[in-house]
Design an enzyme around this catalytic site. Structure first.
Site, short mmCIF file in Angstrom:
data_model
loop_
_atom_site.label_atom_id
_atom_site.label_comp_id
_atom_site.label_asym_id
_atom_site.label_seq_id
_atom_site.Cartn_x
_atom_site.Cartn_y
_atom_site.Cartn_z
N GLY A 1 5.01 6.80 0.14
CA GLY A 1 3.44 6.77 0.38
C GLY A 1 3.00 6.91 1.87
O GLY A 1 3.84 7.06 2.75
N ASN B 1 -3.13 -4.37 -8.94
CA ASN B 1 -2.06 -4.37 -7.91
C ASN B 1 -0.93 -5.73 -8.27
O ASN B 1 0.10 -6.04 -8.04
CB ASN B 1 -2.30 -4.31 -6.73
CG ASN B 1 -2.55 -2.97 -6.19
OD1 ASN B 1 -2.06 -1.92 -6.83
ND2 ASN B 1 -3.19 -2.69 -4.98
N VAL C 1 2.06 -6.11 2.52
CA VAL C 1 1.22 -5.29 3.04
C VAL C 1 -0.03 -4.73 1.91
O VAL C 1 -1.14 -4.64 2.33
CB VAL C 1 1.80 -4.08 3.72
CG1 VAL C 1 0.74 -2.83 4.34
CG2 VAL C 1 2.85 -4.39 4.63
N GLY C 2 0.56 -4.52 0.83
CA GLY C 2 -0.07 -3.88 -0.44
C GLY C 2 -1.32 -4.85 -0.56
O GLY C 2 -1.10 -6.34 -0.64
N ASN C 3 -2.46 -4.34 -0.84
CA ASN C 3 -3.98 -5.01 -1.13
C ASN C 3 -3.90 -5.58 -2.63
O ASN C 3 -3.93 -5.02 -3.28
CB ASN C 3 -4.94 -4.50 -0.40
CG ASN C 3 -5.14 -4.63 1.06
OD1 ASN C 3 -4.93 -5.59 1.61
ND2 ASN C 3 -5.45 -3.38 1.68
N ASP D 1 -5.43 -7.16 11.60
CA ASP D 1 -6.76 -7.67 12.15
C ASP D 1 -6.80 -8.05 13.47
O ASP D 1 -7.59 -8.00 14.43
CB ASP D 1 -7.19 -8.60 11.17
CG ASP D 1 -7.02 -8.02 9.54
OD1 ASP D 1 -7.80 -7.25 9.22
OD2 ASP D 1 -6.30 -8.71 8.62
N ARG E 1 -6.48 -5.29 15.76
CA ARG E 1 -7.87 -4.82 15.88
C ARG E 1 -8.81 -5.76 16.58
O ARG E 1 -9.63 -5.31 17.61
CB ARG E 1 -8.46 -4.61 14.60
CG ARG E 1 -8.01 -3.52 13.84
CD ARG E 1 -8.45 -3.71 12.03
NE ARG E 1 -8.04 -2.39 11.46
CZ ARG E 1 -8.03 -2.52 10.06
NH1 ARG E 1 -8.27 -3.62 9.26
NH2 ARG E 1 -7.54 -1.30 9.48
N HIS F 1 -7.22 -11.38 4.73
CA HIS F 1 -7.27 -9.96 5.05
C HIS F 1 -8.25 -9.25 4.28
O HIS F 1 -8.22 -8.74 3.51
CB HIS F 1 -6.05 -9.42 4.83
CG HIS F 1 -6.22 -7.76 5.25
ND1 HIS F 1 -6.32 -7.19 6.50
CD2 HIS F 1 -5.97 -6.71 4.55
CE1 HIS F 1 -6.37 -6.06 6.33
NE2 HIS F 1 -6.30 -5.58 5.13
P1 NAD Z 1 -0.42 5.25 -0.95
O1 NAD Z 1 -1.05 5.41 -2.19
O2 NAD Z 1 -0.16 6.33 0.05
O3 NAD Z 1 1.26 4.89 -1.08
C1 NAD Z 1 1.63 3.85 -1.87
C2 NAD Z 1 2.76 4.06 -2.52
O4 NAD Z 1 3.19 2.84 -3.33
C3 NAD Z 1 3.02 5.61 -3.62
O5 NAD Z 1 4.00 6.35 -3.21
C4 NAD Z 1 3.30 4.78 -5.00
O6 NAD Z 1 3.93 5.62 -5.58
C5 NAD Z 1 4.04 3.72 -4.44
N1 NAD Z 1 3.93 2.34 -5.56
C6 NAD Z 1 2.95 1.98 -6.34
N2 NAD Z 1 3.25 1.10 -7.11
C7 NAD Z 1 4.57 0.67 -6.74
C8 NAD Z 1 5.53 -0.24 -7.19
N3 NAD Z 1 5.13 -0.75 -8.20
N4 NAD Z 1 6.67 -0.15 -6.50
C9 NAD Z 1 7.08 0.84 -5.67
N5 NAD Z 1 6.35 1.74 -5.01
C10 NAD Z 1 4.94 1.72 -5.63
O7 NAD Z 1 -0.81 3.96 -0.33
P2 NAD Z 1 -0.83 3.38 1.26
O8 NAD Z 1 -1.78 3.96 2.11
O9 NAD Z 1 0.76 3.79 1.68
O10 NAD Z 1 -1.27 2.08 1.15
C11 NAD Z 1 -0.40 1.04 0.42
C12 NAD Z 1 -1.00 -0.14 0.25
O11 NAD Z 1 -1.39 -0.84 1.61
C13 NAD Z 1 -2.58 -0.42 -0.32
O12 NAD Z 1 -2.71 -1.47 -1.14
C14 NAD Z 1 -3.34 -0.57 0.70
O13 NAD Z 1 -4.59 -0.94 0.52
C15 NAD Z 1 -2.55 -1.51 1.50
N6 NAD Z 1 -2.92 -1.64 3.11
C16 NAD Z 1 -2.70 -2.70 3.65
C17 NAD Z 1 -3.13 -3.21 4.94
C18 NAD Z 1 -3.33 -4.53 5.63
O14 NAD Z 1 -3.29 -4.64 6.55
N7 NAD Z 1 -2.67 -5.51 4.65
C19 NAD Z 1 -3.38 -2.04 5.64
C20 NAD Z 1 -3.51 -0.71 5.13
C21 NAD Z 1 -3.16 -0.45 3.89
C1 LMR Z 2 -7.08 -1.95 6.39
O1 LMR Z 2 -7.67 -3.00 6.72
O2 LMR Z 2 -7.31 -0.90 6.84
C2 LMR Z 2 -6.38 -2.04 4.82
O3 LMR Z 2 -6.60 -3.15 4.20
C3 LMR Z 2 -6.88 -0.94 3.90
C4 LMR Z 2 -8.17 -1.21 3.46
O4 LMR Z 2 -8.40 -0.90 2.13
O5 LMR Z 2 -9.21 -1.52 4.20
#
Ligand code: NAD
Ligand code: LMR
Length: 328
Positions: free
Chosen positions: A15, A108, A132-134, A162, A165, A190
């Site tokens: 991703g 998720n 990290v995943g939301n 955060d 930022r 978050h």
């Molecule tokens: P993206 O869609 O570009 O990539 C996600 C990847 O995860 C994809 O390649 C997908 O195939 C893979 N995936 C999905 N389900 C899976 C599983 N069960 N096992 C393994 N891989 C799996 O998304 P991204 O932009 O890389 O963002 C990923 C996550 O991070 C999102 O939930 C996003 O909201 C979150 N995020 C969190 C923060 C934070 O501060 N906590 C910041 C930015 C993004």
């Molecule tokens: C962020 O804070 O940038 C990530 O959690 C992505 C989002 O959905 O805001």
């Protein structure tokens, strides 16, 4: 090279965050320039995702990173997490324009039950997990609850973006260097309810609050700017933050593993009742890290406004927790 290689699992490796993250882990920015790593990369079994992962691996190979001593591609968490020392759980759906992160729970949440169980079964007993995943806090809570044989303290959620930022906004407001800001805290979830708190922050020993001396700016500009930054990036890019998220993940893991030298950072961690937060709630706290362990900064005075903010973000987290009871 004398250190034993460590195993680093990354989910969602193909991703956009994965693409901004893996090369930095492999170059030693996360665990140190003397620490060899083996990458254990997980993607969904879907052919397109696995092909994309192959491409990322080809690029990792082409960097000839001296510290990268192994790369594995996986489609099953039970093999991806085998003996892993570090697990960065990124893989999940990002939100699109107009969505709140909590809306992602239904999509998720299930991922983190499966992955928590797999970590419980096969990861190193000392594994350090960063979600990290939301919605990151509640996903980390789900994974922790699905892994009863691992210490709960090994599960953390990413609040570092955060924190970074907030530091950057304060540097811009005061005209000082971001690197000089100390003692900043972000409490809670978050999400836009997070409470970025600069009451204790200092620059060169001087109080940031006194420097700014503007409560209206805190309430009406600073907190909404930091809280809604993710949405602002989605609106501008059409995609959620990736490079800054990967950077925060590196910061979080590096500080946890290598220590902060007394500097405060923010981590989402399971509460042990500190600051009146019920046990096990995955809450953003100011911490310091040393010897591979984090420690909450205790004894901070919580004034009325801060307590209101903390109550609000806690209520949201408890609501999310209630919403995932069926997954636990
Ligand atoms: P993206 O869609 O570009 O990539 C996600 C990847 O995860 C994809 O390649 C997908 O195939 C893979 N995936 C999905 N389900 C899976 C599983 N069960 N096992 C393994 N891989 C799996 O998304 P991204 O932009 O890389 O963002 C990923 C996550 O991070 C999102 O939930 C996003 O909201 C979150 N995020 C969190 C923060 C934070 O501060 N906590 C910041 C930015 C993004
Ligand atoms: C962020 O804070 O940038 C990530 O959690 C992505 C989002 O959905 O805001």
């Amino acid at each position: 090279m004398s250190k034993t290689p460590v195993r680093v699992a990354v989910t969602g490796a193909a991703g956009q965050i994965g693409y901004a993250l893996l090369f930095r882990i492999a170059s030693g920015e996360m665990l140190g320039k003397d620490q060899p790593v083996i990458l254990q990369l997980l993607e969904i079994p879907d052919e397109k995702a696995q092909n994309a992962l192959k491409g990322v691996i080809m690029e990792l190979e082409d960097c000839a990173f001296p510290l990268l001593v192994g790369i594995e591609a996986h489609s099953d968490p039970m093999t991806a997490f085998k003996d892993t020392d570090y697990a960065l759980l990124v893989g999940s759906r990002p939100r699109g324009p107009g969505m709140e992160r909590a809306e992602l729970l239904a999509i998720n949440g299930a991922i983190f039950t499966t992955q928590g169980k797999a970590l419980n079964a096969v990861a190193s007993r000392n594994v350090k997990v960063l979600v990290v995943g939301n919605p990151a806090n509640t996903n980390a809570y789900i994974a922790m609850k699905a892994a009863p044989d691992l210490p709960a303290k090994n599960f953390t959620a990413m609040l570092r973006l955060d924190h970074n930022r907030a530091a950057s906004q304060l540097a811009a407001k005061t005209g000082k260097a971001v690197a000089d800001i100390e003692n900043l805290a972000v409490w809670g979830n978050h999400s836009p309810t997070m409470y970025a708190d600069y009451r204790f922050a200092t620059i060169g020993g001087a109080s940031v609050k006194d420097m700014i001396n503007d409560e209206a700016w805190n309430r009406d500009v600073f907190l909404p700017t930091v809280g809604k930054r993710g949405a602002a990036i989605i609106a501008a890019r059409g995609l959620s933050s990736a490079a800054s998220a990967a950077n925060a993940a590196i910061d979080h893991m590096r500080d946890w593993a290598l220590g902060t030298n007394g500097k405060w950072v923010t981590m989402g961690i399971p509460s042990n009742g500190e600051y009146g937060i019920p046990k096990e709630v995955m809450f953003g706290y100011p911490v310091t890290c040393a010897n591979g362990e984090y420690k909450i900064v205790e004894g901070l005075a919580i004034d009325e406004f801060s307590q209101e903010c903390i109550n609000k973000t806690l209520a949201e987290l408890q609501g999310e927790q209630d919403g995932v009871k069926h997954l636990l």
